[in-house]
Design a protein around this motif. Structure first.
Motif, PDB file in Angstrom:
ATOM      1  N   UNK A  38      18.327   8.833   5.243  1.00 12.23           N
ATOM      2  CA  UNK A  38      17.711  10.149   5.424  1.00 12.23           C
ATOM      3  C   UNK A  38      18.056  11.068   4.248  1.00 12.23           C
ATOM      4  N   UNK A  39      19.320  11.069   3.832  1.00 10.87           N
ATOM      5  CA  UNK A  39      19.733  11.914   2.716  1.00 10.87           C
ATOM      6  C   UNK A  39      19.041  11.502   1.416  1.00 10.87           C
ATOM      7  N   UNK A  40      18.936  10.199   1.192  1.00 10.45           N
ATOM      8  CA  UNK A  40      18.339   9.707  -0.055  1.00 10.45           C
ATOM      9  C   UNK A  40      16.820   9.898  -0.046  1.00 10.45           C
ATOM     10  N   UNK A  41      16.150   9.303   0.942  1.00 10.04           N
ATOM     11  CA  UNK A  41      14.692   9.359   0.981  1.00 10.04           C
ATOM     12  C   UNK A  41      14.195  10.756   1.329  1.00 10.04           C
ATOM     13  N   UNK A  42      14.935  11.444   2.213  1.00 12.72           N
ATOM     14  CA  UNK A  42      14.534  12.792   2.571  1.00 12.72           C
ATOM     15  C   UNK A  42      14.552  13.728   1.385  1.00 12.72           C
ATOM     16  N   UNK A  43      15.509  13.525   0.478  1.00 12.65           N
ATOM     17  CA  UNK A  43      15.566  14.367  -0.712  1.00 12.65           C
ATOM     18  C   UNK A  43      14.325  14.167  -1.586  1.00 12.65           C
ATOM     19  N   UNK A  44      13.918  12.904  -1.739  1.00 13.42           N
ATOM     20  CA  UNK A  44      12.722  12.620  -2.542  1.00 13.42           C
ATOM     21  C   UNK A  44      11.487  13.236  -1.893  1.00 13.42           C
ATOM     22  N   UNK A  74       0.846  -1.189   0.000  1.00 11.93           N
ATOM     23  CA  UNK A  74       0.000   0.000   0.000  1.00 11.93           C
ATOM     24  C   UNK A  74       0.885   1.243   0.000  1.00 11.93           C
ATOM     25  N   UNK A  75       0.775   2.103  -1.026  1.00 13.62           N
ATOM     26  CA  UNK A  75       1.667   3.265  -1.107  1.00 13.62           C
ATOM     27  C   UNK A  75       1.412   4.305  -0.028  1.00 13.62           C
ATOM     28  N   UNK A  76       0.240   4.268   0.610  1.00 15.02           N
ATOM     29  CA  UNK A  76      -0.053   5.224   1.672  1.00 15.02           C
ATOM     30  C   UNK A  76       0.404   4.691   3.018  1.00 15.02           C
ATOM     31  N   UNK A  77      -0.005   3.466   3.349  1.00 16.54           N
ATOM     32  CA  UNK A  77       0.148   2.970   4.707  1.00 16.54           C
ATOM     33  C   UNK A  77       1.341   2.049   4.944  1.00 16.54           C
ATOM     34  N   UNK A  78       1.899   1.472   3.888  1.00 16.93           N
ATOM     35  CA  UNK A  78       2.978   0.493   4.073  1.00 16.93           C
ATOM     36  C   UNK A  78       4.119   1.004   4.953  1.00 16.93           C
ATOM     37  N   UNK A  79       4.584   2.262   4.786  1.00 14.31           N
ATOM     38  CA  UNK A  79       5.705   2.700   5.641  1.00 14.31           C
ATOM     39  C   UNK A  79       5.413   2.620   7.133  1.00 14.31           C
ATOM     40  N   UNK A  80       4.141   2.751   7.516  1.00 12.03           N
ATOM     41  CA  UNK A  80       3.797   2.741   8.938  1.00 12.03           C
ATOM     42  C   UNK A  80       3.867   1.340   9.542  1.00 12.03           C
ATOM     43  N   UNK A  81       3.882   0.296   8.697  1.00  8.54           N
ATOM     44  CA  UNK A  81       3.990  -1.060   9.242  1.00  8.54           C
ATOM     45  C   UNK A  81       5.316  -1.252   9.962  1.00  8.54           C
ATOM     46  N   UNK A  96       6.050   9.930   5.838  1.00 12.14           N
ATOM     47  CA  UNK A  96       6.015   8.628   6.502  1.00 12.14           C
ATOM     48  C   UNK A  96       7.007   7.641   5.922  1.00 12.14           C
ATOM     49  N   UNK A  97       7.461   7.887   4.690  1.00 10.52           N
ATOM     50  CA  UNK A  97       8.447   7.012   4.061  1.00 10.52           C
ATOM     51  C   UNK A  97       9.800   7.062   4.779  1.00 10.52           C
TER      52      UNK A  97
END
Length: 349
Positions: free
Chosen positions: A191-197, A91-98, A155-156
């Motif tokens: 953090x640097x990679x995902x935070x940039x996105x 799920x693109x919305x909720x998966x990160x929260x798992x 949330x990612x």
């Protein structure tokens, strides 16, 4: 009181005529124990650096463990009854929260280690392995999935950034300095990679749906969690890394002030717990900094910070209990958006 989505009393939404649950328990419910852990961590830090009472921290750790267990039973039961076992991690919305399902036990293991070292260390290490596994799986899923930039949200940052940095601090507590440095690097690079996105998405794509806007608070967490982890790694000393992290944490904390009008438009729901751990991490960093600087009157300042944070999270908890009692906390199944859309973190009310 009627539900604004169905026009029926909230209690009538508990089951559909097919026996399926009429509401969806989304994994961001684990923001509740995560936030209580954050508050407990601030109290634990205040006890360690300023000699404040330890019992509030211990009580909060126990409460966080109980809430985590209750949320786990509620969530898994709803996932199984709803037939979402194979789709939840996609799920693109909720998966990160798992990822919070396994990150919270890491924090609980760190706290437990102060009372029973062997048990706490075991819980921490098992949760650390699971956190790395979930973070790796989700990262791979995001690489191969057909995600659009507009579907990303802060949330990612939870699975690998929060997971890695919390693991780094815990490793330092348990006396694994090399592992702590490895995990610190893991968390910072993610953090640097995902935070940039995420920042590109926030700066350039259409605004987040209202129910997802509380996740903007998560932006304040990485520099604060990294700063707290670094204090544990370097023994509580102020150095260039600590100063750089606190500088960015100050920026992101001030950004939160600008977000207040945005947050006021968000309907109450599980997404509001995104504020709790994020702001608790900032408060913990402030406590650590006051102690490291040997600031005059630091005990009084720390007490004020604790009072403000405790009252805020207590208010959040009271609102949550009231909504749970009315069966109006989770979104109805009919109101949950398709997996291809980035909306629905909390139901409109």
């Amino acid at each position: 009181m009627t539900d604004t989505l169905t026009g029926r009393p909230p209690s009538s939404r508990r089951r559909t005529w097919t026996g399926q649950p009429a509401y969806r328990v989304t994994p961001n419910v684990f923001g509740m124990p995560f936030g209580v852990c954050g508050l407990a961590q601030v109290w634990s830090t205040a006890h360690a650096v300023a000699g404040l009472p330890r019992w509030p921290a211990d009580a909060l750790w126990v409460a966080a463990a109980c809430i985590w267990l209750a949320a786990l039973i509620w969530y898994l039961g709803n996932v199984i009854r709803g037939g979402r076992i194979r789709t939840e991690l996609r799920d693109p919305v909720f998966a990160p929260f798992t990822a919070l399902i396994v990150i919270v036990p890491m924090l609980l293991g760190i706290a437990l280690g102060g009372h029973a070292r062997a048990v706490g260390e075991t819980v921490f290490l098992v949760a650390l392995v699971l956190t790395m596994a979930v973070g790796s799986w989700l990262s791979g899923e995001w690489i191969i999935a057909d995600l659009q930039l507009a579907q990303w949200h802060p949330g990612y940052l939870l699975p690998t950034v929060a997971g890695g940095l919390i693991a780094a601090g815990g490793s330092a507590v348990f006396g694994y300095p090399t592992l702590a440095m490895v995990l610190f690097g893991y968390g910072v690079v993610c953090w640097l990679v995902l935070g940039s996105i995420v920042q590109v998405r926030l700066f350039t794509a259409p605004a987040l749906p209202p129910a997802l806007r509380p996740t903007i608070a998560i932006d304040a967490a990485p520099p604060a969690v990294a700063g707290n982890a670094w204090f544990l790694i370097n023994g509580g000393h102020i150095d260039a890394i600590a100063a750089g992290l606190v500088g960015y944490a100050i920026l992101m904390a001030l950004v939160q002030l600008r977000m207040i009008p945005v947050y006021r438009q968000v309907p109450f729901g599980p997404g509001w717990w995104a504020y709790s751990f994020s702001y608790a991490a900032v408060f913990a960093l402030a406590v650590n900094w006051l102690a490291a600087e040997q600031a005059p009157g630091r005990t009084a300042w720390i007490t004020v910070l604790l009072a403000v944070l405790t009252l805020a999270i207590a208010a959040l908890g009271i609102l949550t209990v009231r909504r749970l009692a009315r069966a109006s906390y989770m979104p109805a199944v009919s109101s949950t958006p398709p997996l291809s859309t980035a909306a629905g973190l909390a139901k409109t009310s």
